[in-house]
Design a protein around this motif. Sequence first.
Motif, PDB file in Angstrom:
ATOM      1  N   ALA A 112      -2.871  11.486  30.855  1.00 36.45           N
ATOM      2  CA  ALA A 112      -2.949  12.929  31.094  1.00 36.45           C
ATOM      3  C   ALA A 112      -4.413  13.333  31.181  1.00 36.45           C
ATOM      4  O   ALA A 112      -5.255  12.779  30.470  1.00 36.45           O
ATOM      5  CB  ALA A 112      -2.252  13.698  29.972  1.00 36.45           C
ATOM      6  N   PRO A 113      -4.730  14.321  32.027  1.00 32.84           N
ATOM      7  CA  PRO A 113      -6.119  14.805  32.115  1.00 32.84           C
ATOM      8  C   PRO A 113      -6.573  15.396  30.788  1.00 32.84           C
ATOM      9  O   PRO A 113      -5.775  15.813  29.955  1.00 32.84           O
ATOM     10  CB  PRO A 113      -6.042  15.896  33.201  1.00 32.84           C
ATOM     11  N   ASP A 114      -7.876  15.447  30.603  1.00 32.16           N
ATOM     12  CA  ASP A 114      -8.435  15.988  29.360  1.00 32.16           C
ATOM     13  C   ASP A 114      -7.994  17.424  29.108  1.00 32.16           C
ATOM     14  O   ASP A 114      -7.768  17.829  27.962  1.00 32.16           O
ATOM     15  CB  ASP A 114      -9.968  15.933  29.398  1.00 32.16           C
ATOM     16  N   THR A 162      -3.732   9.153  22.950  1.00 34.13           N
ATOM     17  CA  THR A 162      -3.651  10.289  22.053  1.00 34.13           C
ATOM     18  C   THR A 162      -4.653  11.342  22.449  1.00 34.13           C
ATOM     19  O   THR A 162      -5.656  11.073  23.093  1.00 34.13           O
ATOM     20  CB  THR A 162      -3.931   9.866  20.603  1.00 34.13           C
ATOM     21  N   ALA A 163      -4.358  12.575  22.027  1.00 34.14           N
ATOM     22  CA  ALA A 163      -5.258  13.676  22.336  1.00 34.14           C
ATOM     23  C   ALA A 163      -6.612  13.481  21.672  1.00 34.14           C
ATOM     24  O   ALA A 163      -7.624  13.926  22.172  1.00 34.14           O
ATOM     25  CB  ALA A 163      -4.638  14.996  21.877  1.00 34.14           C
ATOM     26  N   VAL A 164      -6.626  12.807  20.547  1.00 32.82           N
ATOM     27  CA  VAL A 164      -7.872  12.617  19.826  1.00 32.82           C
ATOM     28  C   VAL A 164      -8.843  11.773  20.652  1.00 32.82           C
ATOM     29  O   VAL A 164     -10.048  12.000  20.664  1.00 32.82           O
ATOM     30  CB  VAL A 164      -7.595  11.931  18.466  1.00 32.82           C
ATOM     31  N   LEU A 165      -8.303  10.789  21.385  1.00 33.51           N
ATOM     32  CA  LEU A 165      -9.146   9.890  22.166  1.00 33.51           C
ATOM     33  C   LEU A 165      -9.644  10.542  23.453  1.00 33.51           C
ATOM     34  O   LEU A 165     -10.566  10.050  24.087  1.00 33.51           O
ATOM     35  CB  LEU A 165      -8.370   8.610  22.514  1.00 33.51           C
ATOM     36  N   HIS A 166      -9.014  11.619  23.872  1.00 34.94           N
ATOM     37  CA  HIS A 166      -9.372  12.305  25.107  1.00 34.94           C
ATOM     38  C   HIS A 166      -9.430  11.339  26.285  1.00 34.94           C
ATOM     39  O   HIS A 166     -10.346  11.381  27.100  1.00 34.94           O
ATOM     40  CB  HIS A 166     -10.717  13.034  24.969  1.00 34.94           C
TER      41      HIS A 166
END
Length: 349
Positions: free
Chosen positions: A64-66, A55-59
């Motif tokens: 996918a790259p940050d 998830t994007a929250v976990l970075h």
Amino acid sequence: MKRPFHPAWNLIRRITAIAVCLLCVNTLLPLLQAEGAGIQDGSESLQSLTIAQSTAVLHSDTMAPDTVQQFAREQALILGSEATGKRWKQAELDFYPLGPGTRSWLVYADVEGSPVGYMIISANDQGQLLLSEYGQGGQRPYSSSLLDQALDKQQLNLQELSTEGGELKWGYAPPLLAYWKVERPHAAAIYIDATNGDTLPEGVLKELELDVDAQNTKRPHSMTTMSGQTTVIPSVSPQDSILSVDSMQLQPSFNPADNLLWITSKAVSITGVKALSEQWKKDKTIVFSANHQNVFYGGPLPVSGYQIWRNDRGTAQLQYVAIGGHNSVRRFVPLQTLIRDGHFYAFKP
């Protein structure tokens, strides 16, 4: 006869052995982790269609790259600025790389397992991230149920293909071709449109893959290896102002093949969503066709809505137009992409 070791020497040997074991673990651990991340090459086992999620929250850069995750979160917040789309702000984002060399990522947005929408994010040749398309609700490309239906038509079974050494790969080709590649061990690969389940022409896709390989050899030096896949790590251009979106303006979808009057009509000039609104007010139906490039759109397709993105001064910055929605996924794509590649046809049904 073996000579016994002195007790002190035995203690030294044990300490040395433990140190060697720890060294081996530290050496092998990155290799095991890299091997476990091999799923990131955009392919997946035919036996299991699930991909490890992040998830994007976990970075986490597992899928996918940050920079991609940061950009996706920003787009989700913009989409959540509209009253009926507030769930975008709370959505968990799951990332799926769409094949080596494509520099594109599929992003599914869900809230407690309920679908909110999807995005496809791509990087252009300058390394800038773009929102290539998005959709609302449960209509999504790369649906496993759609894949099952398409394979049934080909009398293919995922389990059998997996046992025989087959492989399933996800691909995305500009401007808007989302597809699966089903590799069979003793036959030619099959390409399937991931938005409508149609079988795609093998020759066109093979030529496309060769072009992608050739372009990858010419990429600039701003490249890095991500778990065995060479990909551009794009830079996100700062936005001039905070963006928000208007409410979606939707029209009933239809099948362009049910009424072919649009083929005999003259293309209409569409330079903005205002022109679309004027055509709909005349009780006219609108079809988008990219002519010889329709294979990259899954078209011809009904034009079924639009959404305007504005800056904090209320000025329209981006216009996304919805295509599809009847026999395919309803996809919001940049209007300029459609104007560049095709024509609009309006007719009274």
